[in-house]
Each structure stands twice: as C-alpha cells, then as structure tokens.
Design a protein around this motif. Sequence first.
Motif, mmCIF file in Angstrom:
data_model
loop_
_atom_site.group_PDB
_atom_site.id
_atom_site.type_symbol
_atom_site.label_atom_id
_atom_site.label_comp_id
_atom_site.label_asym_id
_atom_site.label_seq_id
_atom_site.Cartn_x
_atom_site.Cartn_y
_atom_site.Cartn_z
ATOM 1 N N ASN A 5 -65.477 20.991 16.401
ATOM 2 C CA ASN A 5 -66.639 21.878 16.435
ATOM 3 C C ASN A 5 -66.229 23.345 16.423
ATOM 4 O OD1 ASN A 5 -68.243 19.599 16.609
ATOM 5 N ND2 ASN A 5 -68.379 19.690 18.824
ATOM 6 N N ILE A 6 -65.306 23.713 17.293
ATOM 7 C CA ILE A 6 -64.914 25.128 17.352
ATOM 8 C C ILE A 6 -64.203 25.541 16.070
ATOM 9 C CG2 ILE A 6 -62.739 24.780 18.589
ATOM 10 C CD1 ILE A 6 -63.318 27.486 20.008
ATOM 11 N N TYR A 7 -63.421 24.641 15.504
ATOM 12 C CA TYR A 7 -62.733 24.962 14.250
ATOM 13 C C TYR A 7 -63.752 25.222 13.133
ATOM 14 C CZ TYR A 7 -59.659 24.744 10.235
ATOM 15 O OH TYR A 7 -58.991 25.052 9.077
ATOM 16 N N LYS A 8 -64.752 24.368 13.053
ATOM 17 C CA LYS A 8 -65.801 24.503 12.033
ATOM 18 C C LYS A 8 -66.568 25.817 12.222
ATOM 19 C CE LYS A 8 -70.272 22.638 10.878
ATOM 20 N NZ LYS A 8 -71.363 21.977 11.514
ATOM 21 N N ILE A 9 -66.973 26.102 13.461
ATOM 22 C CA ILE A 9 -67.737 27.323 13.736
ATOM 23 C C ILE A 9 -66.892 28.560 13.433
ATOM 24 C CG2 ILE A 9 -68.834 28.690 15.552
ATOM 25 C CD1 ILE A 9 -69.533 25.907 16.878
ATOM 26 N N CYS A 10 -65.651 28.544 13.874
ATOM 27 C CA CYS A 10 -64.766 29.682 13.599
ATOM 28 C C CYS A 10 -64.589 29.880 12.095
ATOM 29 C CB CYS A 10 -63.405 29.484 14.269
ATOM 30 S SG CYS A 10 -63.437 29.744 16.052
ATOM 31 N N ASN A 11 -64.426 28.791 11.374
ATOM 32 C CA ASN A 11 -64.278 28.868 9.927
ATOM 33 C C ASN A 11 -65.513 29.501 9.292
ATOM 34 O OD1 ASN A 11 -62.763 28.356 7.547
ATOM 35 N ND2 ASN A 11 -64.077 26.601 7.116
ATOM 36 N N GLU A 12 -66.684 29.107 9.764
ATOM 37 C CA GLU A 12 -67.946 29.687 9.262
ATOM 38 C C GLU A 12 -68.025 31.179 9.562
ATOM 39 O OE1 GLU A 12 -70.929 27.389 11.267
ATOM 40 O OE2 GLU A 12 -70.649 25.636 9.980
ATOM 41 N N LYS A 13 -67.439 31.588 10.679
ATOM 42 C CA LYS A 13 -67.498 32.990 11.111
ATOM 43 C C LYS A 13 -66.319 33.814 10.596
ATOM 44 C CE LYS A 13 -71.019 32.275 13.994
ATOM 45 N NZ LYS A 13 -72.258 33.002 14.051
ATOM 46 N N GLY A 14 -65.413 33.174 9.845
ATOM 47 C CA GLY A 14 -64.271 33.889 9.291
ATOM 48 C C GLY A 14 -63.199 34.224 10.296
ATOM 49 N N THR A 15 -63.014 33.340 11.277
ATOM 50 C CA THR A 15 -61.994 33.570 12.300
ATOM 51 C C THR A 15 -61.319 32.236 12.624
ATOM 52 O OG1 THR A 15 -61.559 34.637 14.436
ATOM 53 C CG2 THR A 15 -63.584 33.323 14.273
ATOM 54 N N THR A 16 -60.513 32.227 13.654
ATOM 55 C CA THR A 16 -59.836 31.007 14.093
ATOM 56 C C THR A 16 -60.014 30.844 15.600
ATOM 57 O OG1 THR A 16 -57.736 32.097 14.610
ATOM 58 C CG2 THR A 16 -58.044 31.315 12.324
ATOM 59 N N PRO A 17 -59.868 29.616 16.094
ATOM 60 C CA PRO A 17 -59.947 29.429 17.543
ATOM 61 C C PRO A 17 -58.905 30.267 18.293
ATOM 62 C CG PRO A 17 -60.161 27.314 16.455
ATOM 63 C CD PRO A 17 -59.784 28.325 15.392
ATOM 64 N N THR A 18 -57.704 30.359 17.736
ATOM 65 C CA THR A 18 -56.647 31.139 18.384
ATOM 66 C C THR A 18 -57.045 32.612 18.499
ATOM 67 O OG1 THR A 18 -54.956 29.622 17.564
ATOM 68 C CG2 THR A 18 -54.210 31.801 18.232
ATOM 69 N N THR A 19 -57.591 33.152 17.427
ATOM 70 C CA THR A 19 -58.024 34.555 17.439
ATOM 71 C C THR A 19 -59.124 34.776 18.471
ATOM 72 O OG1 THR A 19 -57.444 34.801 15.112
ATOM 73 C CG2 THR A 19 -58.983 36.408 16.024
ATOM 74 N N VAL A 20 -60.085 33.854 18.530
ATOM 75 C CA VAL A 20 -61.185 33.976 19.492
ATOM 76 C C VAL A 20 -60.639 33.981 20.917
ATOM 77 C CG1 VAL A 20 -63.216 32.805 20.446
ATOM 78 C CG2 VAL A 20 -62.952 33.028 17.974
ATOM 79 N N LEU A 21 -59.736 33.064 21.211
ATOM 80 C CA LEU A 21 -59.164 33.002 22.557
ATOM 81 C C LEU A 21 -58.427 34.290 22.907
ATOM 82 C CD1 LEU A 21 -57.935 29.305 22.750
ATOM 83 C CD2 LEU A 21 -59.846 30.355 23.969
#
Length: 114
Positions: A5-21
């Motif tokens: 889920n987080i990977y999909k959402i991040c991909n939609e937002k043009g980012t990555t889970p690692t970057t968000v963290l």
Amino acid sequence: MFYDNIYKICNEKGTTPTTVLKELGFSSGNVSKWKKGSVPNVDIAYQIAQHLGVSMDYLVTGQETHDSALMVSGLDPEWIEIITHIPDDKQEMCKDFLRTHMVIPEKYADRKRG
C-alpha cells in the motif's frame, strides 16, 4: 500488506517510502521490516498518512471507505449523502448557490445576533 500500500501510494505521489520516512525523521530501516510483513505503530502510520495526504484506511488497507471519508472530513453524514447524489450536470450550479449563502449579508447580521 502495508508495504504494498505505501509503495503504491508513494509511487502515485512521485516519491518512495524511504524518502517519506527520512522527511518525517524516522529510520528508513522500517521499510525492510514492512517488506517482511510488519506494520508501523499507529502514530507513525498517522504521520505517514498525513504527509502523503491520504486517509489511514487508504494507507493501511489500500481502499478508501465511505466511513473513513466521513470521519476525516468531519461532515454530517446527511451532507455527504446529499452531495454524493447531485448529478454531474448540476454540481456547478449547487456549488455557486452554496458559495453565495456562506456569508450572512450585512443587512441581516443584526437580526441574526438578536
């Protein structure tokens, strides 16, 4: 799975889970835990959801539920029911009507206070 889920959402937002963290000040090591099936605690999940501009339901389950939209918005369920049933061709007219009635005209202000 949370990671999907987080990977999909991040991909939609043009980012990555690692970057968000990293942006939130959390350890990027959490991503590898999530890949293995772990889930974050509620506080971290909430901050991630807020940062990504999605509901907790969408972040955790991958689906937006009508109930979660109500809780997030804080709107009266009757308003949600009315709004969701306005035909597409009438929505602009309804928005205009509501906009014109959002402010009490000055000439009526004294009557409303009394």
